[in-house]
Design a protein around this motif. Structure first.
Motif, mmCIF file in Angstrom:
data_model
loop_
_atom_site.group_PDB
_atom_site.id
_atom_site.type_symbol
_atom_site.label_atom_id
_atom_site.label_comp_id
_atom_site.label_asym_id
_atom_site.label_seq_id
_atom_site.Cartn_x
_atom_site.Cartn_y
_atom_site.Cartn_z
ATOM 1 N N PHE A 364 0.818 -1.217 0.000
ATOM 2 C CA PHE A 364 0.000 0.000 0.000
ATOM 3 C C PHE A 364 0.850 1.264 0.000
ATOM 4 C CE2 PHE A 364 -1.845 3.361 2.646
ATOM 5 C CZ PHE A 364 -2.966 3.683 1.901
ATOM 6 N N ASN A 365 1.955 1.266 0.741
ATOM 7 C CA ASN A 365 2.733 2.487 0.953
ATOM 8 C C ASN A 365 3.199 3.113 -0.353
ATOM 9 O OD1 ASN A 365 2.449 2.172 3.702
ATOM 10 N ND2 ASN A 365 4.399 1.129 3.967
ATOM 11 N N PHE A 368 0.217 4.498 -2.555
ATOM 12 C CA PHE A 368 -0.446 5.677 -1.992
ATOM 13 C C PHE A 368 0.473 6.890 -1.983
ATOM 14 C CE2 PHE A 368 -1.686 8.373 1.599
ATOM 15 C CZ PHE A 368 -3.012 8.630 1.265
ATOM 16 N N LYS A 372 -1.186 8.253 -5.031
ATOM 17 C CA LYS A 372 -2.492 7.956 -4.430
ATOM 18 C C LYS A 372 -3.378 7.145 -5.364
ATOM 19 C CE LYS A 372 -2.544 11.896 -1.286
ATOM 20 N NZ LYS A 372 -3.279 13.077 -0.788
ATOM 21 N N GLY A 373 -2.751 6.246 -6.102
ATOM 22 C CA GLY A 373 -3.519 5.376 -6.989
ATOM 23 C C GLY A 373 -3.840 5.985 -8.333
ATOM 24 N N ASP A 386 -4.060 1.963 -8.927
ATOM 25 C CA ASP A 386 -4.632 1.376 -7.718
ATOM 26 C C ASP A 386 -4.476 -0.135 -7.749
ATOM 27 O OD1 ASP A 386 -5.631 3.109 -5.739
ATOM 28 O OD2 ASP A 386 -7.295 3.710 -7.034
ATOM 29 N N SER A 390 -5.100 -0.478 -2.042
ATOM 30 C CA SER A 390 -5.235 0.977 -2.118
ATOM 31 C C SER A 390 -6.629 1.370 -2.576
ATOM 32 C CB SER A 390 -4.180 1.554 -3.071
ATOM 33 O OG SER A 390 -4.382 1.110 -4.392
ATOM 34 N N TRP A 391 -7.255 0.541 -3.416
ATOM 35 C CA TRP A 391 -8.629 0.812 -3.840
ATOM 36 C C TRP A 391 -9.588 0.698 -2.655
ATOM 37 C CZ3 TRP A 391 -12.263 -2.725 -7.097
ATOM 38 C CH2 TRP A 391 -13.341 -1.969 -7.566
ATOM 39 N N TYR A 393 -8.807 1.202 0.446
ATOM 40 C CA TYR A 393 -8.552 2.387 1.274
ATOM 41 C C TYR A 393 -9.289 3.596 0.717
ATOM 42 C CZ TYR A 393 -6.007 6.205 3.520
ATOM 43 O OH TYR A 393 -5.682 7.340 4.222
ATOM 44 N N SER A 394 -9.224 3.788 -0.599
ATOM 45 C CA SER A 394 -9.889 4.937 -1.210
ATOM 46 C C SER A 394 -11.400 4.864 -1.034
ATOM 47 C CB SER A 394 -9.530 4.996 -2.700
ATOM 48 O OG SER A 394 -10.215 6.050 -3.339
#
Length: 436
Positions: A364-365, A368, A372-373, A386, A390-391, A393-394
């Protein structure tokens, strides 16, 4: 009075012979009475006091919690469906633990009665404590940890799974609105509605490509450099290895932020100081293809020092006698690499190399922090770079679409669990000690 059995058999007292395990089982429906019937006085009173205390203290809260879990509230702004969901899940966990303890009570009473019927003497208090400590010590250690794990690990997992079957999103958020159970509607939407299905297919395919390409490249680069530097003709090995390990020494988030600035479309050093001399300006952050290439390159930079260190250690442990024997047999460099170096390295590092793939699958780090994807893609609610994590998370923190985020998390968990289970089945992780 005792009853004499056939020669070689134990003499069973008459009172013990008439002892009925079924009666003990039925009496233990009230915790402790079965143990008292078996003349296990301390255990019986302990079960009776603890069991009745738990029944009186927990029955009504558990029933109330399960009822709230079923309907998730009746009055908006008064009933918070999230609180009812939390209370309901905790009630189910506590109820399962309580039923487990109740089953142990029933089993204990029945087994003790069976032993008493067969003529086994009732142990003294000291002997009972000693037997419990010797045979039950693992359970005394495991059970509290299992209960703690159920509350810390299993509870959040159940809460996430439950959200996937509700209509919890930004426009239907408690306490202003009540949540409803919608069954598999969210999963159906993921595969039938155009926006969701297109986004899911795009993110899932990119996640697979990202994991395979980035991880394979970093392992290949590390392998190549480790073998190259391990050659006897290379001088200053310590200095070169120290320099190659430096990217690992710098915190990864700082490295990603530096690379983000370097890859900037307008003022980044890569476009301004390198490609500008050739009349080029590559849209690293605004074009999906170039953004993915940049992210893969950054991950290779971040990931290869760790693998390089592993492989370097293994190479130094390979005996030189193997290579000398290969030279005597006329083996070429390629054959020595194929039949000596490669097998030794893979045998020692294969589990850790597999973990590199698992790590990048949920990396993820980097995704993001870099973009940020992004960049955004038309017709999708996911970015071009993404990955699944990460998706999710968004969807959770940017769009407050908790129901779809939970549904995607379940799919992601199934994929990862299937892969992990396959890997474990190929090893001896699930075999018993006596099967070796």
């Amino acid at each position: 009075m005792n009853i004499q059995n056939a020669p070689g058999q134990q003499t069973i007292p008459r009172g013990h012979q008439n002892h009925n395990p079924v009666v003990a089982l039925l009496l233990s429906l009230v915790p402790g009475l079965g143990q008292l019937y078996n003349r296990r006085w301390i255990k019986g009173f302990a079960f009776l006091i603890i069991g009745l205390s738990l029944i009186i203290a927990l029955t009504l809260p558990v029933i109330h919690g399960v009822a709230g879990l079923i309907d998730l509230g009746d009055t908006p702004e008064k009933d918070d469906s999230r609180s009812l969901l939390v209370q309901g899940i905790l009630s189910v966990i506590i109820g399962v633990i309580f039923l487990g303890l109740y089953a142990i009570n029933l089993s204990d009473a029945f087994k003790d009665a069976k032993k008493r019927q067969q003529g086994t003497r009732t142990p003294s208090v000291r002997q009972a404590f000693r037997d419990s400590w010797e045979h039950g010590f693992p359970y005394f250690v495991v059970v509290p940890n299992f209960i703690m794990m159920a509350l810390i690990v299993i509870f959040p997992l159940l809460f996430m799974i439950s959200l996937a079957f509700t209509n919890y999103n930004l426009y239907n958020s408690p306490p202003a609105h009540l949540l409803d159970w919608v069954g598999f509607a969210n999963f159906k939407a993921l595969f039938t509605e155009a926006v969701w299905s297109k986004s899911l297919l795009s993110v899932l395919s990119w996640t697979v490509v990202w994991t395979l390409v980035a991880t394979t490249l970093q392992i290949t680069l590390a392998f190549f450099l480790a073998v190259l530097i391990n050659d006897n003709r290379v001088k200053f090995k310590r200095v070169i290895r120290t320099v190659l390990i430096l990217p690992w020494a710098v915190p990864s988030f700082m490295t990603v932020l530096v690379f983000t600035a370097m890859f900037n479309d307008t003022f980044g050093a890569i476009n301004r100081d390198i490609f500008s001399h050739f009349g080029l300006s590559i849209p690293w952050l605004s074009d999906p293809l170039w953004a993915r290439i940049a992210i893969i390159g950054i991950q290779v930079w971040l990931g290869f020092p760790y693998v390089f260190t592993l492989i370097t250690g293994v190479l130094q442990s390979i005996s030189k006698d193997w290579y000398e024997a290969a030279d005597v047999d006329g083996g070429s460099r390629w054959k020595k690499f194929r039949f000596i170096t490669m097998p030794h390295v893979l045998y020692a590092t294969a589990p850790l190399l597999i973990m590199q793939y698992s790590f990048n699958f949920n990396n993820f780090n980097l995704i993001f922090l870099f973009n940020k994807g992004g960049p955004p893609v038309s017709g999708q609610n996911s970015g071009a770079t993404d990955i699944l994590i990460s998706w999710v998370y968004s969807l959770t923190f940017n769009e407050n679409n908790y129901k779809m985020a939970a549904a995607i998390s379940i799919i992601m968990g199934i994929v990862v669990a299937a892969f992990a289970f396959y890997q474990f089945r190929k090893t001896r992780s699930f075999r018993e000690e006596d099967m070796y």
